[in-house]
Design a protein around this motif. Structure first.
Motif, PDB file in Angstrom:
ATOM      1  N   GLU A 132      38.091  49.703  49.990  1.00  0.00           N
ATOM      2  CA  GLU A 132      37.324  50.236  48.870  1.00  0.00           C
ATOM      3  C   GLU A 132      38.090  50.001  47.565  1.00  0.00           C
ATOM      4  N   PRO A 133      38.028  48.791  47.011  1.00  0.00           N
ATOM      5  CA  PRO A 133      38.730  48.534  45.751  1.00  0.00           C
ATOM      6  C   PRO A 133      38.145  49.371  44.623  1.00  0.00           C
ATOM      7  N   GLY A 134      38.987  49.790  43.703  1.00  0.00           N
ATOM      8  CA  GLY A 134      38.534  50.617  42.598  1.00  0.00           C
ATOM      9  C   GLY A 134      38.779  49.945  41.257  1.00  0.00           C
ATOM     10  N   GLY A 135      38.340  50.607  40.209  1.00  0.00           N
ATOM     11  CA  GLY A 135      38.553  50.096  38.865  1.00  0.00           C
ATOM     12  C   GLY A 135      37.703  48.907  38.498  1.00  0.00           C
ATOM     13  N   LEU A 136      36.604  48.683  39.205  1.00  0.00           N
ATOM     14  CA  LEU A 136      35.737  47.551  38.894  1.00  0.00           C
ATOM     15  C   LEU A 136      34.800  47.904  37.735  1.00  0.00           C
ATOM     16  N   GLU A 137      34.244  46.880  37.127  1.00  0.00           N
ATOM     17  CA  GLU A 137      33.313  47.076  36.022  1.00  0.00           C
ATOM     18  C   GLU A 137      31.911  47.323  36.569  1.00  0.00           C
ATOM     19  N   PRO A 138      31.143  48.193  35.951  1.00  0.00           N
ATOM     20  CA  PRO A 138      29.787  48.475  36.462  1.00  0.00           C
ATOM     21  C   PRO A 138      28.831  47.312  36.233  1.00  0.00           C
ATOM     22  N   GLY A 139      27.902  47.151  37.160  1.00  0.00           N
ATOM     23  CA  GLY A 139      26.798  46.222  36.993  1.00  0.00           C
ATOM     24  C   GLY A 139      27.199  44.777  36.874  1.00  0.00           C
ATOM     25  N   ARG A 140      28.225  44.341  37.624  1.00  0.00           N
ATOM     26  CA  ARG A 140      28.596  42.941  37.518  1.00  0.00           C
ATOM     27  C   ARG A 140      28.879  42.360  38.900  1.00  0.00           C
ATOM     28  N   GLU A 184      41.326  40.376  48.421  1.00  0.00           N
ATOM     29  CA  GLU A 184      41.293  40.057  46.994  1.00  0.00           C
ATOM     30  C   GLU A 184      39.855  40.098  46.522  1.00  0.00           C
ATOM     31  N   ILE A 185      39.629  40.659  45.340  1.00  0.00           N
ATOM     32  CA  ILE A 185      38.318  40.655  44.717  1.00  0.00           C
ATOM     33  C   ILE A 185      38.484  40.158  43.285  1.00  0.00           C
ATOM     34  N   ALA A 186      37.609  39.238  42.878  1.00  0.00           N
ATOM     35  CA  ALA A 186      37.786  38.552  41.602  1.00  0.00           C
ATOM     36  C   ALA A 186      36.467  38.433  40.856  1.00  0.00           C
ATOM     37  N   GLU A 187      36.578  38.115  39.571  1.00  0.00           N
ATOM     38  CA  GLU A 187      35.390  37.952  38.736  1.00  0.00           C
ATOM     39  C   GLU A 187      34.755  36.582  38.892  1.00  0.00           C
ATOM     40  N   ASP A 188      35.471  35.641  39.509  1.00  0.00           N
ATOM     41  CA  ASP A 188      34.970  34.283  39.650  1.00  0.00           C
ATOM     42  C   ASP A 188      35.192  33.804  41.077  1.00  0.00           C
ATOM     43  N   ARG A 189      34.390  32.833  41.470  1.00  0.00           N
ATOM     44  CA  ARG A 189      34.439  32.326  42.845  1.00  0.00           C
ATOM     45  C   ARG A 189      35.754  31.598  43.135  1.00  0.00           C
ATOM     46  N   ASP A 190      36.428  31.091  42.113  1.00  0.00           N
ATOM     47  CA  ASP A 190      37.703  30.399  42.308  1.00  0.00           C
ATOM     48  C   ASP A 190      38.898  31.352  42.317  1.00  0.00           C
ATOM     49  N   PHE A 191      38.669  32.643  42.100  1.00  0.00           N
ATOM     50  CA  PHE A 191      39.699  33.677  42.160  1.00  0.00           C
ATOM     51  C   PHE A 191      40.816  33.452  41.128  1.00  0.00           C
ATOM     52  N   LEU A 192      40.389  33.000  39.937  1.00  0.00           N
ATOM     53  CA  LEU A 192      41.333  32.853  38.837  1.00  0.00           C
ATOM     54  C   LEU A 192      41.472  34.158  38.056  1.00  0.00           C
ATOM     55  N   LEU A 193      40.426  34.997  38.087  1.00  0.00           N
ATOM     56  CA  LEU A 193      40.419  36.259  37.362  1.00  0.00           C
ATOM     57  C   LEU A 193      40.352  37.400  38.375  1.00  0.00           C
ATOM     58  N   THR A 194      41.498  37.748  38.922  1.00  0.00           N
ATOM     59  CA  THR A 194      41.557  38.772  39.958  1.00  0.00           C
ATOM     60  C   THR A 194      41.302  40.158  39.368  1.00  0.00           C
ATOM     61  N   ALA A 195      40.402  40.912  40.004  1.00  0.00           N
ATOM     62  CA  ALA A 195      40.097  42.274  39.566  1.00  0.00           C
ATOM     63  C   ALA A 195      40.918  43.307  40.330  1.00  0.00           C
ATOM     64  N   ASP A 196      41.200  43.037  41.601  1.00  0.00           N
ATOM     65  CA  ASP A 196      41.995  43.944  42.415  1.00  0.00           C
ATOM     66  C   ASP A 196      42.413  43.192  43.672  1.00  0.00           C
ATOM     67  N   GLU A 197      43.518  43.601  44.256  1.00  0.00           N
ATOM     68  CA  GLU A 197      43.992  42.962  45.474  1.00  0.00           C
ATOM     69  C   GLU A 197      44.957  43.902  46.177  1.00  0.00           C
ATOM     70  N   GLY A 198      45.225  43.606  47.425  1.00  0.00           N
ATOM     71  CA  GLY A 198      46.148  44.432  48.178  1.00  0.00           C
ATOM     72  C   GLY A 198      46.156  44.015  49.633  1.00  0.00           C
ATOM     73  N   SER A 199      46.685  44.869  50.479  1.00  0.00           N
ATOM     74  CA  SER A 199      46.700  44.616  51.913  1.00  0.00           C
ATOM     75  C   SER A 199      46.371  45.908  52.638  1.00  0.00           C
ATOM     76  N   THR A 200      45.872  45.769  53.834  1.00  0.00           N
ATOM     77  CA  THR A 200      45.511  46.909  54.660  1.00  0.00           C
ATOM     78  C   THR A 200      45.833  46.580  56.103  1.00  0.00           C
ATOM     79  N   THR A 201      45.732  47.572  56.956  1.00  0.00           N
ATOM     80  CA  THR A 201      46.055  47.381  58.361  1.00  0.00           C
ATOM     81  C   THR A 201      44.792  47.419  59.204  1.00  0.00           C
ATOM     82  N   ALA A 202      44.611  46.401  60.031  1.00  0.00           N
ATOM     83  CA  ALA A 202      43.530  46.389  61.014  1.00  0.00           C
ATOM     84  C   ALA A 202      44.082  46.956  62.316  1.00  0.00           C
ATOM     85  N   HIS A 203      43.559  48.095  62.726  1.00  0.00           N
ATOM     86  CA  HIS A 203      44.071  48.799  63.902  1.00  0.00           C
ATOM     87  C   HIS A 203      43.293  48.402  65.160  1.00  0.00           C
TER      88      HIS A 203
END
Length: 542
Positions: free
Chosen positions: A129-137, A100-119
């Motif tokens: 590599e989360p996408g769709g983030l805002e530049p310079g923040r 999960e990646i968020a705009e705030d430390r409390d993760f109330l404003l989630t920017a992107d999230e998902g799951s992946t596999t650790a092999h």
């Protein structure tokens, strides 16, 4: 049941990822083991692990981020409930990891999230590599496995490519020999206000680490015996990264800032050159070792998919932009270089070292660099790389020896790069270097024999994090080096890191030093500061 894979099958798979010369020099069963380390076979993937079977914290190695783009950043962790064990306390099964990646430390404003596999084939490393983030923040991120949650990391995206960025602040670090001291510099770096950290090589060292942690001289714990040998195999390198990543100060610096990493020699072996080991031994055997080292490096760094290793090769040079203010061309001066001339060391230049065909970058990387400068519209062109770029003599009399392992051992290569910068109209060249365990501030001169000749750029060399132990402000060669090199404005042998601020008017470099690393509790201070004006390169002490 998975069928065994033949050595012939492994070598054929390796051949798809290696050039003909490199494949022909790396044959046999040993090479099959080393080069059979490509992407996991998802059609025959290991069985998934029930997360309830993970009874210890799997996030003992912390979290990291890196290679920021305007809309994305790499997020990294590696699962290791038992970091000092070869398999890190996990079976050879896949693990589902939430992120999960968020705009705030409390993760109330989630920017992107998902799951992946650790092999298990990647030692349960995770690269997201989360996408769709805002530049310079600024963003905050974390991982989850079952009921376990990782520490929270803080990262920052790059500004938009066409943004008129007013200023940028970054740090540079290098050379962190675990066995020679605590990572006190990284503890302090974690508290600095920087946009990004550049690691310029020697992230780890291949040398043995004894049960007391070398110069750390532990009294409260004993390291396992398998650290007390030089790294040679994939398992050796993986365990060594576990030892380093378990360090709290290293974890703090990674969690605080995005990092851009490049290697030097010790991530594999001291002073190697392409497929030539330090002792000049068998290239085939060395490429097997190099494949293991490169594999473990990727597994343990916040690197993007293009940096996945292909057998004994890994393309590490790459380009990052911070709006129109700065372009960073990250170099690899180990993988493609010609062997050091004159049997390495400090030697008087001769026909061998001055051969115009010699290269430290390789022809392809050299073209990539110069072409990138031709296309650049950035005010500052910064070159994060490993070895000292400017000339260094170690005596005032002629002829003076120079380092065959630095750019001095490849003067034609250096001249081609500088010619490329001039042809591209680069007016604000900044070279970042590490390797030598000292701070240097140097002007890059058109003719070093004429101190008043034109200054083409500046070089900022960061000292080590721990290599060399506590060091001294004035090393034994301090006076002669300053006299022999008039373009050298500063020389300090203590441990620390470099802070740089770029804006549209100029550059400011603060050389930070710590009071000690051989025992905990060292303090940090700024030893010296320099500026260089935009459009008028040359260092001036503040």
């Amino acid at each position: 049941m998975t069928q065994p894979v033949s050595a012939d099958h492994e070598l054929r798979a390796a051949a798809r990822h290696l050039g003909r010369r490199r494949f022909l020099t790396a044959s046999g069963a040993a090479a099959a083991l080393a080069f059979g380390t490509n992407l996991p076979d998802t059609a025959r993937a290991a069985a998934p692990l029930d997360p309830k079977r993970i009874t210890k914290d799997p996030f003992t190695l912390g979290v990291a981020s890196g290679d920021p783009l305007p809309d994305s950043v790499v997020l990294w962790t590696r699962l290791a409930p038992e970091p000092y064990e070869a398999a890190s306390g996990l079976p050879a099964e896949t693990v589902t990891v939430g992120w999960e990646i968020a705009e705030d430390r409390d993760f109330l404003l989630t920017a992107d999230e998902g799951s992946t596999t650790a092999h298990p084939e990647y030692h349960h490393a995770v690269h997201v590599e989360p996408g769709g983030l805002e530049p310079g923040r600024v963003y905050y991120y974390r991982f989850r496995v079952g009921d376990w949650t990782s520490p929270v990391g803080r990262t920052r995206t790059a500004p938009a490519t066409d943004a008129e960025v007013e200023s940028l602040r970054f740090a540079a670090v290098s050379c962190q020999a675990y066995h020679q001291g605590y990572f006190t510099a990284l503890k302090h770096l974690a508290t600095e206000d920087v946009d990004v950290v550049f690691h310029l090589g020697d992230y780890l060292y291949e040398y043995a680490v004894d049960s007391a942690g070398g110069a750390r001289a532990y009294e409260d714990r004993v390291l396992p015996a398998h650290f007390d040998k030089e790294t040679m195999t994939l398992e050796d390198y993986r365990l060594r990264y576990s030892l380093y990543h378990a360090d709290e100060d290293l974890q703090a610096a990674h969690a605080a800032h995005p990092w851009v990493v490049t290697w030097d020699d010790h991530e594999t072996e001291n002073n190697y050159a392409d497929d030539v080991p330090e002792d000049g031994g068998n290239a085939e055997k060395f490429l097997v070792r190099r494949a293991a080292a490169y594999r473990a490096y990727y597994e343990n760094m916040p690197l993007r998919k293009p940096q996945q290793p292909q057998g004994a090769d890994l393309r590490l040079y790459r380009r990052l932009r911070y709006g129109k203010l700065a372009q960073f061309d990250v170099l690899d001066t180990r993988q493609y270089r010609d062997n050091q001339a004159n049997n390495d060391g400090w030697k008087v230049p001769n026909a061998e070292s001055e051969d115009p065909a010699r290269t430290v970058t390789g022809a392809e990387q050299e073209r990539w660099l110069i072409d990138g400068w031709q296309a650049s519209d950035a005010l500052w062109n910064v070159l994060p790389q490993q070895i000292v770029f400017a000339r260094r003599r170690n005596r005032t009399q002629d002829p003076s020896p120079v380092s065959m392992d630095a750019w001095d051992g490849y003067p034609a290569s250096r001249e081609r790069v500088l010619d490329g910068a001039r042809a591209a109209g680069v007016r604000n060249l900044v070279v970042l270097s590490g390797d030598v365990h000292v701070h240097y501030a140097m002007d890059i001169k058109e003719d070093y024999a004429k101190p008043d000749s034109r200054t083409l750029g500046v070089e900022l060399v960061t000292t080590s994090v721990a290599s060399g132990m506590d060091g001294a402000e004035h090393p034994e060669d301090w006076e002669v080096m300053l006299k022999a090199n008039p373009h050298m404005r500063y020389f300090d042998g203590r441990r620390g890191y470099l802070l740089v601020r770029l804006d549209r008017k100029g550059l400011r470099a603060d050389f930070r030093v710590v009071s000690k690393v051989t025992s905990p509790g060292g303090t940090v201070s700024t030893a010296r500061s320099f500026t260089s004006a935009a459009g008028d390169p040359g260092l001036t002490e503040v």
